[in-house]
Design a protein around this motif. Structure first.
Motif, PDB file in Angstrom:
ATOM      1  N   ALA A 122     -45.448   1.489 -11.158  1.00 49.13           N
ATOM      2  CA  ALA A 122     -46.562   1.466 -10.206  1.00 49.13           C
ATOM      3  C   ALA A 122     -46.689   0.105  -9.520  1.00 49.13           C
ATOM      4  O   ALA A 122     -46.999   0.037  -8.322  1.00 49.13           O
ATOM      5  N   CYS A 123     -46.453  -0.969 -10.244  1.00 49.76           N
ATOM      6  CA  CYS A 123     -46.578  -2.308  -9.638  1.00 49.76           C
ATOM      7  C   CYS A 123     -45.522  -2.503  -8.550  1.00 49.76           C
ATOM      8  O   CYS A 123     -45.813  -3.075  -7.487  1.00 49.76           O
ATOM      9  N   ARG A 124     -44.326  -2.019  -8.790  1.00 47.94           N
ATOM     10  CA  ARG A 124     -43.257  -2.176  -7.794  1.00 47.94           C
ATOM     11  C   ARG A 124     -43.442  -1.253  -6.602  1.00 47.94           C
ATOM     12  O   ARG A 124     -42.991  -1.563  -5.501  1.00 47.94           O
ATOM     13  N   VAL A 125     -44.101  -0.129  -6.811  1.00 48.04           N
ATOM     14  CA  VAL A 125     -44.427   0.753  -5.690  1.00 48.04           C
ATOM     15  C   VAL A 125     -45.591   0.170  -4.894  1.00 48.04           C
ATOM     16  O   VAL A 125     -45.610   0.245  -3.647  1.00 48.04           O
ATOM     17  N   ALA A 126     -46.558  -0.416  -5.602  1.00 54.78           N
ATOM     18  CA  ALA A 126     -47.740  -0.960  -4.921  1.00 54.78           C
ATOM     19  C   ALA A 126     -47.372  -2.104  -3.979  1.00 54.78           C
ATOM     20  O   ALA A 126     -48.034  -2.287  -2.953  1.00 54.78           O
ATOM     21  N   LEU A 127     -46.319  -2.871  -4.313  1.00 52.94           N
ATOM     22  CA  LEU A 127     -45.974  -4.037  -3.499  1.00 52.94           C
ATOM     23  C   LEU A 127     -45.596  -3.655  -2.071  1.00 52.94           C
ATOM     24  O   LEU A 127     -46.199  -4.171  -1.114  1.00 52.94           O
ATOM     25  N   PRO A 128     -44.619  -2.765  -1.835  1.00 53.34           N
ATOM     26  CA  PRO A 128     -44.327  -2.385  -0.446  1.00 53.34           C
ATOM     27  C   PRO A 128     -45.462  -1.607   0.217  1.00 53.34           C
ATOM     28  O   PRO A 128     -45.647  -1.698   1.437  1.00 53.34           O
ATOM     29  N   VAL A 129     -46.224  -0.841  -0.562  1.00 53.92           N
ATOM     30  CA  VAL A 129     -47.370  -0.136   0.014  1.00 53.92           C
ATOM     31  C   VAL A 129     -48.379  -1.140   0.568  1.00 53.92           C
ATOM     32  O   VAL A 129     -48.919  -0.963   1.670  1.00 53.92           O
ATOM     33  N   ALA A 130     -48.612  -2.217  -0.179  1.00 57.62           N
ATOM     34  CA  ALA A 130     -49.575  -3.226   0.266  1.00 57.62           C
ATOM     35  C   ALA A 130     -49.055  -4.026   1.453  1.00 57.62           C
ATOM     36  O   ALA A 130     -49.825  -4.372   2.358  1.00 57.62           O
ATOM     37  N   ASN A 131     -47.762  -4.308   1.465  1.00 54.88           N
ATOM     38  CA  ASN A 131     -47.209  -5.205   2.489  1.00 54.88           C
ATOM     39  C   ASN A 131     -46.752  -4.500   3.760  1.00 54.88           C
ATOM     40  O   ASN A 131     -46.722  -5.111   4.829  1.00 54.88           O
ATOM     41  N   HIS A 132     -46.397  -3.210   3.661  1.00 52.05           N
ATOM     42  CA  HIS A 132     -45.746  -2.563   4.804  1.00 52.05           C
ATOM     43  C   HIS A 132     -46.408  -1.279   5.274  1.00 52.05           C
ATOM     44  O   HIS A 132     -45.864  -0.581   6.138  1.00 52.05           O
ATOM     45  N   THR A 133     -47.546  -0.934   4.696  1.00 50.39           N
ATOM     46  CA  THR A 133     -48.242   0.284   5.145  1.00 50.39           C
ATOM     47  C   THR A 133     -49.730  -0.011   5.310  1.00 50.39           C
ATOM     48  O   THR A 133     -50.227  -1.041   4.855  1.00 50.39           O
ATOM     49  N   ARG A 134     -50.402   0.918   5.954  1.00 50.37           N
ATOM     50  CA  ARG A 134     -51.860   0.835   6.091  1.00 50.37           C
ATOM     51  C   ARG A 134     -52.551   1.886   5.229  1.00 50.37           C
ATOM     52  O   ARG A 134     -53.694   2.256   5.490  1.00 50.37           O
ATOM     53  N   LEU A 135     -51.847   2.378   4.219  1.00 51.54           N
ATOM     54  CA  LEU A 135     -52.432   3.396   3.350  1.00 51.54           C
ATOM     55  C   LEU A 135     -53.635   2.824   2.609  1.00 51.54           C
ATOM     56  O   LEU A 135     -53.579   1.739   2.030  1.00 51.54           O
ATOM     57  N   THR A 136     -54.721   3.559   2.630  1.00 48.17           N
ATOM     58  CA  THR A 136     -55.930   3.146   1.926  1.00 48.17           C
ATOM     59  C   THR A 136     -55.916   3.720   0.508  1.00 48.17           C
ATOM     60  O   THR A 136     -55.186   4.681   0.224  1.00 48.17           O
ATOM     61  N   PRO A 137     -56.709   3.165  -0.381  1.00 45.76           N
ATOM     62  CA  PRO A 137     -56.801   3.747  -1.728  1.00 45.76           C
ATOM     63  C   PRO A 137     -57.190   5.223  -1.704  1.00 45.76           C
ATOM     64  O   PRO A 137     -56.658   6.021  -2.487  1.00 45.76           O
ATOM     65  N   ASN A 138     -58.101   5.612  -0.808  1.00 46.53           N
ATOM     66  CA  ASN A 138     -58.506   7.019  -0.752  1.00 46.53           C
ATOM     67  C   ASN A 138     -57.354   7.910  -0.303  1.00 46.53           C
ATOM     68  O   ASN A 138     -57.189   9.028  -0.798  1.00 46.53           O
ATOM     69  N   ALA A 139     -56.545   7.421   0.641  1.00 50.44           N
ATOM     70  CA  ALA A 139     -55.382   8.196   1.080  1.00 50.44           C
ATOM     71  C   ALA A 139     -54.394   8.366  -0.070  1.00 50.44           C
ATOM     72  O   ALA A 139     -53.792   9.440  -0.240  1.00 50.44           O
ATOM     73  N   LEU A 140     -54.224   7.329  -0.876  1.00 53.34           N
ATOM     74  CA  LEU A 140     -53.326   7.424  -2.027  1.00 53.34           C
ATOM     75  C   LEU A 140     -53.881   8.386  -3.070  1.00 53.34           C
ATOM     76  O   LEU A 140     -53.122   9.121  -3.719  1.00 53.34           O
ATOM     77  N   THR A 141     -55.199   8.412  -3.227  1.00 56.50           N
ATOM     78  CA  THR A 141     -55.808   9.357  -4.161  1.00 56.50           C
ATOM     79  C   THR A 141     -55.555  10.797  -3.712  1.00 56.50           C
ATOM     80  O   THR A 141     -55.237  11.669  -4.528  1.00 56.50           O
ATOM     81  N   VAL A 142     -55.684  11.040  -2.411  1.00 56.53           N
ATOM     82  CA  VAL A 142     -55.409  12.378  -1.882  1.00 56.53           C
ATOM     83  C   VAL A 142     -53.937  12.732  -2.087  1.00 56.53           C
ATOM     84  O   VAL A 142     -53.598  13.861  -2.468  1.00 56.53           O
ATOM     85  N   LEU A 143     -53.036  11.771  -1.838  1.00 59.42           N
ATOM     86  CA  LEU A 143     -51.608  12.006  -2.077  1.00 59.42           C
ATOM     87  C   LEU A 143     -51.352  12.334  -3.545  1.00 59.42           C
ATOM     88  O   LEU A 143     -50.571  13.242  -3.864  1.00 59.42           O
ATOM     89  N   SER A 144     -52.042  11.623  -4.439  1.00 60.50           N
ATOM     90  CA  SER A 144     -51.904  11.906  -5.866  1.00 60.50           C
ATOM     91  C   SER A 144     -52.338  13.332  -6.186  1.00 60.50           C
ATOM     92  O   SER A 144     -51.681  14.035  -6.963  1.00 60.50           O
ATOM     93  N   LEU A 145     -53.435  13.777  -5.572  1.00 60.90           N
ATOM     94  CA  LEU A 145     -53.917  15.135  -5.813  1.00 60.90           C
ATOM     95  C   LEU A 145     -52.942  16.169  -5.259  1.00 60.90           C
ATOM     96  O   LEU A 145     -52.706  17.214  -5.878  1.00 60.90           O
ATOM     97  N   VAL A 146     -52.338  15.886  -4.104  1.00 58.29           N
ATOM     98  CA  VAL A 146     -51.339  16.793  -3.537  1.00 58.29           C
ATOM     99  C   VAL A 146     -50.145  16.920  -4.478  1.00 58.29           C
ATOM    100  O   VAL A 146     -49.648  18.023  -4.747  1.00 58.29           O
TER     101      VAL A 146
END
Length: 293
Positions: free
Chosen positions: A29-53
């Motif tokens: 998760a830490c290694r996935v979070a790094l590019p998500v934080a640096n190269h995307t505009r995904l919000t925590p809520n969007a990631l929560t929805v993706l997790s539910l999907v």
């Protein structure tokens, strides 16, 4: 836009977490979070929805009897669920609605996956035990996540009334100043000589208490909570480990991990009961009722 480092992401990890998360999820998760934080505009809520999907896809795989695929999607769903919290803490973008969405999303994922697993195995074998399995998993999970916040509210209410810091009655035993530091009074001898005249039973209890204190300090230094089976390990056993092992493992692993989880919850309730008896005498009736509303 600020560029984050992996060390920045590591700083967002919880002070103590389940051993499954610490050893099998956080490294990914830490290694996935790094590019998500640096190269995307995904919000925590969007990631929560993706997790539910992803959790819904996992449930569909279980219903279609694709157990390994279902286990893989469940792991991805939980891993993304960990990433959203790290992004929220890293960027300071967490919201009260996000906490609610994360909480409810977790419960929906578990209910869907439990239903999918039960349906898939029942449709394949006609064995009603799988229906009971699905219902038991869903009920036990809901009990766990209803019970935990209520116990926390009771504990906080009593501490607020007493207006003094108390040790955690639920077994978390924080290492007060620095959980990663050394014991301020130095290492305790493990098998100290029994004081003259001390009953043998009391000496044995003292040795066991010393052992568990040292074990808890060791676990704290590795960020691991002292619970053997919490809700997270229960989910991992039922929806990841058992499906990978095969259909034969579903009922035995679910039953054994569920029994350990229930034993852990009963123990926590017992500790809370002791805590309320010790510190809750004389609490106003109105305050007690308020806690349970």
């Amino acid at each position: 836009m600020r560029t984050y480092s992996l060390d920045d992401v590591y700083e967002t990890r919880k002070r103590r977490d389940s051993w499954w998360t610490v050893y099998f999820v956080d490294p990914v998760a830490c290694r996935v979070a790094l590019p998500v934080a640096n190269h995307t505009r995904l919000t925590p809520n969007a990631l929560t929805v993706l997790s539910l999907v992803l959790g819904t896809v996992s449930a569909a795989c279980f219903a279609a009897n694709h157990l390994i695929a279902g286990a893989g999607f469940f792991y991805l769903s939980f891993m993304i669920d960990c990433v959203d919290g790290k992004i929220a803490r890293l960027k300071g973008t967490g919201t009260p609605f996000g906490l609610w969405l994360d909480y409810v999303g977790d419960r929906i994922r578990v209910v869907l996956c439990a239903g999918g697993l039960a349906y898939g195995q029942y449709a394949l074998t006609g064995d009603v035990h799988y229906v009971v399995l699905g219902a038991a998993v869903a009920v036990l999970d809901l009990f766990r996540y209803v019970n935990a916040p209520q116990m926390k509210r009771v504990r906080e209410a009593i501490r607020e009334e007493r207006q003094e810091a108390e040790p955690d009655p639920l077994g978390h035993d924080p290492i007060d100043a620095d959980p990663l530091g050394a014991d301020p009074v130095g290492p305790e001898p493990f098998f100290a000589e029994r004081p003259e005249g001390e009953p043998r039973g009391r000496a044995q209890r003292r040795i066991f208490a010393r052992f568990f204190r040292r074990l808890n300090r060791f676990l704290a230094r590795h960020r691991v909570r002292s619970h053997l089976v919490s809700g997270i390990e229960f989910h991992a056993a039922v929806f990841v480990v058992a499906p990978i092992a095969g259909a034969w493992a579903l009922i035995p692993l679910a039953a054994s991990s569920g029994a350990l989880l229930l034993a852990n919850e009963v123990f926590l309730v017992y500790r809370m009961w002791l805590f309320t008896r010790r510190h809750g005498v004389g609490s106003p009736q109105e305050s007690r009722e308020h806690v349970l509303v």
